[in-house]
Every structure is written in structure tokens, then in C-alpha cells.
Design an enzyme around this catalytic site. Structure first.
Site, PDB file in Angstrom:
ATOM      1  N   GLY A  92       1.083  -1.166   0.070  1.00  0.00           N
ATOM      2  CA  GLY A  92      -0.009  -0.167  -0.056  1.00  0.00           C
ATOM      3  C   GLY A  92       0.938   1.457   0.092  1.00  0.00           C
ATOM      4  N   GLY A  93       0.365   2.188   0.402  1.00  0.00           N
ATOM      5  CA  GLY A  93       0.945   3.661   0.648  1.00  0.00           C
ATOM      6  C   GLY A  93       2.160   3.567   1.262  1.00  0.00           C
TER       7      GLY A  93
ATOM      8  N   GLY B  75      24.400  11.677 -30.370  1.00  0.00           N
ATOM      9  CA  GLY B  75      23.950  12.485 -29.019  1.00  0.00           C
ATOM     10  C   GLY B  75      24.622  11.512 -27.753  1.00  0.00           C
ATOM     11  N   ALA B  76      24.561  10.314 -28.028  1.00  0.00           N
ATOM     12  CA  ALA B  76      25.176   9.596 -26.744  1.00  0.00           C
ATOM     13  C   ALA B  76      26.609  10.090 -26.174  1.00  0.00           C
ATOM     14  CB  ALA B  76      25.175   8.201 -26.936  1.00  0.00           C
TER      15      ALA B  76
HETATM   16  C1  HXC Z   1      -3.223  -4.016  12.676  1.00  0.00           C
HETATM   17  C2  HXC Z   1      -2.120  -5.834  11.777  1.00  0.00           C
HETATM   18  C3  HXC Z   1      -1.810  -5.309  10.754  1.00  0.00           C
HETATM   19  C4  HXC Z   1      -2.291  -4.032  10.480  1.00  0.00           C
HETATM   20  C5  HXC Z   1      -0.950  -7.437  10.609  1.00  0.00           C
HETATM   21  N1  HXC Z   1      -1.562  -7.094  12.096  1.00  0.00           N
HETATM   22  N2  HXC Z   1      -1.264  -6.281   9.753  1.00  0.00           N
HETATM   23  N3  HXC Z   1      -2.761  -5.319  13.110  1.00  0.00           N
HETATM   24  N4  HXC Z   1      -2.883  -3.480  11.478  1.00  0.00           N
HETATM   25  N5  HXC Z   1      -2.000  -3.535   9.547  1.00  0.00           N
HETATM   26  C6  HXC Z   1      -1.359  -8.208  13.204  1.00  0.00           C
HETATM   27  C7  HXC Z   1      -2.454  -9.468  12.859  1.00  0.00           C
HETATM   28  O1  HXC Z   1      -3.622  -9.150  13.196  1.00  0.00           O
HETATM   29  C8  HXC Z   1      -1.524 -10.273  13.561  1.00  0.00           C
HETATM   30  O2  HXC Z   1      -1.800 -10.206  15.055  1.00  0.00           O
HETATM   31  C9  HXC Z   1      -0.288  -9.870  13.449  1.00  0.00           C
HETATM   32  O3  HXC Z   1      -0.238  -8.703  13.102  1.00  0.00           O
HETATM   33  C10 HXC Z   1       0.672 -10.796  12.361  1.00  0.00           C
HETATM   34  O4  HXC Z   1      -0.375 -10.862  11.223  1.00  0.00           O
HETATM   35  P1  HXC Z   1      -0.595 -12.219  10.718  1.00  0.00           P
HETATM   36  O5  HXC Z   1      -1.774 -11.816   9.899  1.00  0.00           O
HETATM   37  O6  HXC Z   1      -0.855 -13.302  11.446  1.00  0.00           O
HETATM   38  O7  HXC Z   1       0.542 -12.394   9.794  1.00  0.00           O
HETATM   39  P2  HXC Z   1       0.925 -13.176   8.174  1.00  0.00           P
HETATM   40  O8  HXC Z   1       0.062 -14.541   8.170  1.00  0.00           O
HETATM   41  O9  HXC Z   1       2.321 -13.405   8.073  1.00  0.00           O
HETATM   42  O10 HXC Z   1       0.532 -11.923   7.369  1.00  0.00           O
HETATM   43  C11 HXC Z   1       0.870 -10.676   7.171  1.00  0.00           C
HETATM   44  C12 HXC Z   1       0.072  -9.567   6.338  1.00  0.00           C
HETATM   45  C13 HXC Z   1      -1.191  -9.751   6.858  1.00  0.00           C
HETATM   46  C14 HXC Z   1      -0.031 -10.168   4.899  1.00  0.00           C
HETATM   47  C15 HXC Z   1       0.900  -8.332   6.350  1.00  0.00           C
HETATM   48  O11 HXC Z   1      -1.074  -9.522   8.223  1.00  0.00           O
HETATM   49  C16 HXC Z   1      -2.214  -8.669   6.255  1.00  0.00           C
HETATM   50  O12 HXC Z   1      -2.720  -8.854   5.333  1.00  0.00           O
HETATM   51  N6  HXC Z   1      -2.259  -7.529   7.177  1.00  0.00           N
HETATM   52  C17 HXC Z   1      -3.189  -6.463   6.913  1.00  0.00           C
HETATM   53  C18 HXC Z   1      -2.550  -5.649   5.873  1.00  0.00           C
HETATM   54  C19 HXC Z   1      -3.253  -4.405   5.406  1.00  0.00           C
HETATM   55  O13 HXC Z   1      -4.162  -4.438   5.022  1.00  0.00           O
HETATM   56  N7  HXC Z   1      -2.760  -3.322   6.016  1.00  0.00           N
HETATM   57  C20 HXC Z   1      -3.305  -2.196   5.822  1.00  0.00           C
HETATM   58  C21 HXC Z   1      -2.994  -1.579   4.235  1.00  0.00           C
HETATM   59  S1  HXC Z   1      -3.041  -0.263   3.663  1.00  0.00           S
HETATM   60  P3  HXC Z   1      -2.101 -11.312  15.865  1.00  0.00           P
HETATM   61  O14 HXC Z   1      -2.578 -10.826  17.240  1.00  0.00           O
HETATM   62  O15 HXC Z   1      -3.335 -12.341  15.535  1.00  0.00           O
HETATM   63  O16 HXC Z   1      -0.832 -11.927  16.293  1.00  0.00           O
HETATM   64  C22 HXC Z   1      -1.775   0.550   4.258  1.00  0.00           C
HETATM   65  C23 HXC Z   1      -1.808   2.099   3.841  1.00  0.00           C
HETATM   66  C24 HXC Z   1      -0.567   2.846   4.243  1.00  0.00           C
HETATM   67  O17 HXC Z   1      -0.686   0.375   4.958  1.00  0.00           O
HETATM   68  C25 HXC Z   1      -1.023   4.072   3.751  1.00  0.00           C
HETATM   69  C26 HXC Z   1       0.072   5.143   3.688  1.00  0.00           C
HETATM   70  C27 HXC Z   1      -0.030   6.264   3.130  1.00  0.00           C
END
Ligand code: HXC
Length: 510
Positions: A169-170, A404-405
Site C-alpha cells: 500500500g502507501g 547524441g550519446a
Molecule cells: C493491525 C495488524 C496489521 C495491521 C498485521 N497485523 N497487519 N494489525 N494493523 N495493518 C497483526 C495481525 O492482526 C496479527 O495479529 C499479527 O499482526 C500478524 O499478522 P498475521 O496476519 O498473522 O501474519 P501473516 O499471516 O504473516 O500476514 C501478514 C500480512 C497480514 C500479509 C501483512 O497481516 C495482512 O494482510 N495484514 C493487513 C495488511 C493491510 O491491509 N494493511 C493495511 C494496508 S493499507 P495477532 O494478534 O493475530 O498476532 C496501508 C496504507 C498505508 O498500509 C498508507 C500510507 C499512506
């Protein structure tokens, strides 16, 4: 008193546990080290000084008030690499998935501010699930604050990102604005939208690794500058890179003791360029033979291989090398190679790293793909980057410098300080056969006549002496003495100063 000390010790112990034994085990099972293990490898032994170990988030939504781990998913502070200070953050995936909350972001911002104030690089070890979902816009604001600091720090202190887990993402845009991105193969990925969204929107089926893994980003997209087998190798390479760089734009690169005579003669270079002008040779051989102890640190090795970029040292001082590679696409300029080299030249210029350019370029790559892709603008990036660079610039033409290069590749006209050519150099508008076919179009049907005209053109222009007569080449040098000549040239330029007209900033063709 003893109890109080014990309390501190207990709290520190709890913070160091991260997300607990099970999550640490899960991290290890993925072949990844923990945030603290990584810092131990990155920094000199016992040099790490931590900040904000007890910082916890302030979110009270979704039951988060019950889950306030110390450190909030990122370890921050400063330490040294071979004795030189660096600021670091290392996201801890075992704590809330290393996700970025308002406080997590604030910790990163604190060390970035200190890095700029104190003139030391920032190294970010990224391993995060992205924006802390429970925090919503507070998390986005945190990212925004980091982005703004990346921009302000750009050109002030070197910024290095290592992607060691998810980065999606971002969130990708913070590393994207740093100077170098390293990735770990098979355990890291970067993408703006993941495989599921891609499937929904475009119906493409792709794995996370294919979409944004280390191989993809070092070979196809050029988002990353290096891909490494595991955490240990990636961190060791960051240490090597930091050794080459100045701490900030207020300093020069460190001077390292060297054990290689600057005047070393390399007789083998006299036969590096083959007799047949169309036979390739390996430009990396020249680079390593010029370098102190033959040590070459290549950047973007796997991308646009027709252009080589990286660092060597001469007399112990870092020099950025940009070189055409005749082994790939005859060393021509194209969109990818121009972009790659332009970014490298600009990095060197903003951190006062002198530039050595090695030229064997037959021109720009023709074709609709190139023209439709905007080779005009992309080629202009490199031209612009060289022309605006005020660092010491030394150029050596080994063979072709056509059209040119020729101008683009740090020619005299772009204010290179020393322009050398080997006797094998051919500085002309184009190759002899092409030139003969245009100038003598009337003889186009007669191959013998064209061959004779081509020979004429070759005799007249396929050498460095016409350019040398005009002073565009300062000196025609013996290949075997190149290290000596180039080292002396850079030594003479150590106090170079250039005045430019005032401007807010330039408008490089992006
Ligand atoms: C809160 C999160 C989290 C998040 C993971 N966790 N991502 N908690 N916010 N964004 C937590 C999970 O709930 C879990 O907690 C622990 O971290 C480990 O995650 P798992 O899912 O068990 O690990 P894994 O299977 O390895 O998967 C990793 C992952 C997945 C692919 C990153 O966690 C995931 O899809 N997370 C969400 C990603 C997401 O959508 N993020 C927001 C994107 S938008 P527990 O307590 O169960 O251990 C974004 C925008 C940024 O980032 C903008 C900037 C401008």
C-alpha cells in the site's frame, strides 16, 4: 532503591521480548530475524543506543486499550557502523504485525529529525503489515509525517531502506523516496496493491513474490537496488554500502587506508578493446582493474545491464562509476539505462561523490518501444543529471562515442573536468558504414563503393584525434596507464568549486 532498579530491568526485559516467544518463533520459521537481532547484525557490537523503548500507543478503539505493548512495533535509536554514526529503525513484526500507528510513526520521525540535525544516515529495516487498521486516519497522518521527512532529508543525509518482510500500500512510498532499497529474496515484497486486489480489478493471477518480490524489483521494475539471499547477507551489504558514503552532504566520504599503488600499470588493458569494433568486451574488467584492490560495489546489477553503476575507491576515496557495457545491447543508451544512470549521477552529486564515466556507446536504441516509452524524456534525464552535476567529473572513452550519446556521457560540453580517450576511441556522429550510406546515397546500390566510402569515413573520424584537435578530449592516454591518470585527475580536483546561477531548484525532465 534496588526494587526500582529491578523494575526498570523488568520493563526492559518485557520490551525486549517483543511479541512473545511464539511470535518470535513464527518469525524465525519464516526465515526472518527479529527486529533486535537485525540491529545486532547491522550495528557495531554494543553500539546501539535505543530511544523510546517504553512508548505505547494511545488507541482506545477495538479493545486496543487492553493491548499496549512497549515499543509499539518498532525499535529505534542510533549506533555505529565501523565507528561511524547511523540512525536506525527496525520494525518489529512480532508486535501488532509491525503495523504503523501514530506513536510508531512518531518514533521513526524522532530519529529522522535527529539524523538530519546531527548529519548521519538513516537506515530503515521494514517489516510491517502497513497502517495500523485500528487507528485509521491517525496512522495515515503518521505515514504522511514520515514521507515529509524523507523528502526533507533527501540530499541531506543518505537514506537506506531494507525490505525484510511485507511492505504494501502507501507504505511503499517511504522506502521509494530513500536513496537505496535492498530486499531479501523470498521473504520480502513491495506492492501498491496486493495479489487479491489485482485479481479483482484486472483478473490477473499473480503471487506476492511475482508481483513484488526481490527478483521482480531488481530485474523488472528497478524499484530495488539489490536483492540478497537472507537477512544476514542484506545487513552485511548495508554495512559495506555505508562505508562508502559520506555521513551527510556537509561531509566528504570517509578515506580508507589503501594498499594499491595509485600509479599501478595494467598492461592487460592495452588489449581489452578487440580489433573488431563490433566484438564486445567486458567493461567490468576495466572497472575492477582501475579500482583500489579491485573492489567494485555495484548498484542495480540486475537491471538495465547495458549500463553499469556503482562505487569504487581511488586512493582510498569513494568514486561513483557510470559505464556503458558493450556486452549487453552493445552498450547503447535506452530508457532503462538512462534512468538508472541518471538517478545514480544525482545521488553522487548531492553527496559530493566524484564521478568516473567510462564510455563505449554506439548511440540510442532505436524502435517504437523506445519512442512510445518516452526515450526522449528519459534520455534527457541522464543528460540533465550530468550537466547539473558539479562534483569532479572524469571521463574515459575506450571505444565508441557516437552521436547524441557522446554528448550525454559526461562529455567536455557538459563540463566534465578531464576527458580522456584511449587510442582506440571513435568519436563521431555515427558508425562509418551508416555515415557512408547517408552521405553517399547515390552509391547505395554499389556495396564496393559504400565500403570504400566507409573506409574513408573511418580513417577520418574513427579515432580520438579530431576531438583532441579541438580540445574536446584533453589527452589521448595509454590504456595501461588509466588508473594512474584517473587517480591523478581526481586528486587534482579535490578542491573543485563551481558557481551556478541562483535558482529555487531545476526542472529535470521527470
Ligand atoms: C493491525 C495488524 C496489521 C495491521 C498485521 N497485523 N497487519 N494489525 N494493523 N495493518 C497483526 C495481525 O492482526 C496479527 O495479529 C499479527 O499482526 C500478524 O499478522 P498475521 O496476519 O498473522 O501474519 P501473516 O499471516 O504473516 O500476514 C501478514 C500480512 C497480514 C500479509 C501483512 O497481516 C495482512 O494482510 N495484514 C493487513 C495488511 C493491510 O491491509 N494493511 C493495511 C494496508 S493499507 P495477532 O494478534 O493475530 O498476532 C496501508 C496504507 C498505508 O498500509 C498508507 C500510507 C499512506
Amino acid at each position: 532503591m534496588k526494587d526500582i532498579l529491578q523494575t526498570l530491568d523488568d520493563r526492559r526485559g518485557a520490551a525486549r521480548m517483543g511479541g512473545g516467544a511464539a511470535r518470535v518463533e513464527a518469525q524465525h520459521a519464516k526465515g526472518k530475524l527479529t527486529a533486535r537481532e537485525r540491529l545486532e547484525l547491522l550495528l557495531d557490537e554494543d553500539s546501539f543506543e535505543e530511544f523510546d523503548m517504553f512508548v505505547a500507543h494511545r488507541c482506545i478503539d477495538f479493545g486496543m486499550e487492553e493491548n499496549r505493548p512497549y515499543g509499539d512495533g518498532v525499535v529505534t535509536g542510533w549506533g555505529t557502523i565501523n565507528g561511524r554514526m547511523v540512525y536506525v529503525f527496525s520494525q518489529d513484526f512480532t508486535v501488532l504485525g509491525g503495523s504503523v500507528s501514530e506513536t510508531h510513526a512518531r518514533k521513526i520521525c524522532k530519529i529522522m529529525d535527529m539524523a538530519v540535525a546531527n548529519g548521519a544516515p538513516v537506515i530503515g529495516l521494514n517489516d510491517s503489515g502497513g497502517a495500523r487498521i485500528q487507528e485509521g486516519v491517525d496512522s495515515l497522518a503518521g505515514y504522511g509525517e514520515i514521507f515529509q521527512r524523507n523528502i526533507l532529508a533527501s540530499g541531506v543525509v543518505p537514506q537506506i531502506s531494507v525490505i525484510m518482510g511485507p511492505c504494501a500500500g502507501g507504505a511503499v512510498y517511504s522506502p521509494a523516496m530513500t536513496d537505496f532499497i535492498f530486499m531479501v529474496k523470498d521473504s520480502s515484497y513491495m506492492f501498491v496493491t496486493g495479489p487479491d486486489v489485482v485479481k479483482t480489478v484486472t483478473n490477473e493471477q499473480v503471487t506476492a513474490e511475482e508481483l513484488g518480490g526481490a527478483t521482480t524489483h531488481t530485474r523488472k521494475s528497478s524499484v530495488a537496488d539489490g536483492a540478497f539471499e537472507n537477512d544476514v547477507e542484506a545487513l552485511a551489504e548495508v554495512r559495506r554500502l555505508v562505508d562508502l558514503l559520506p555521513s551527510s552532504n556537509r561531509e566528504k566520504s570517509p578515506v580508507r587506508p589503501f594498499f594499491d599503488a595509485p600509479g599501478r600499470i595494467e598492461p592487460s588493458l592495452d588489449t581489452l578493446v578487440p580489433d573488431n569494433p563490433n566484438t564486445p568486451y567486458d567493461m567490468k574488467e576495466l572497472i575492477t582493474k582501475l579500482a583500489d584492490e579491485r573492489d567494485f560495489y555495484e548498484i542495480q546489477e540486475e537491471f538495465a545491464k547495458n549500463m553499469i553503476t556503482g562505487f569504487i575507491r581511488l586512493e582510498g576515496r569513494t568514486v561513483g562509476v557510470v559505464a556503458n557495457q558493450p556486452m549487453v545491447l552493445a552498450g547503447c543508451l535506452d530508457i532503462d539505462s538512462s534512468r538508472k544512470a541518471a538517478r545514480f549521477v544525482r545521488f553522487c552529486d548531492c553527496f559530493e561523490i566524484p564521478l568516473l564515466t567510462l564510455v563505449d556507446v554506439p548511440g540510442f536504441l532505436p524502435g517504437t518501444t523506445q519512442e512510445y516509452g518516452g526515450v526522449i524524456k528519459h534520455g534527457a534525464k541522464l543528460l540533465f543529471a550530468y550537466g547539473e552535476a558539479t562534483v569532479p567529473k572524469v571521463t574515459v572513452i575506450t571505444r565508441k562515442a557516437y552521436g547524441g550519446a557522446y554528448d550525454v556521457m559526461a562529455s567536455k560540453h557538459l563540463r566534465a573536468d578531464f576527458n580522456y580517450a584511449w587510442p582506440t576511441a571513435e568519436i563521431a556522429v555515427m558508425g562509418a558504414k551508416g555515415a557512408a550510406e547517408i552521405i553517399h546515397r547515390a552509391d547505395a546500390g554499389d556495396p564496393d563503393k559504400i565500403a570504400a566510402h566507409a573506409k574513408d569515413y573511418e580513417d577520418r573520424f574513427a579515432n580520438p584525434f579530431v576531438a583532441a584537435e579541438r580540445g574536446f578530449i584533453d589527452e589521448v592516454i595509454m590504456p595501461h596507464s588509466t588508473r594512474k591518470r584517473v587517480s591523478r585527475a581526481f586528486a587534482s580536483l579535490r578542491k573543485k568549486e563551481v558557481q551556478r546561477p541562483w535558482k529555487k531548484h531545476d526542472n529535470i525532465p521527470l
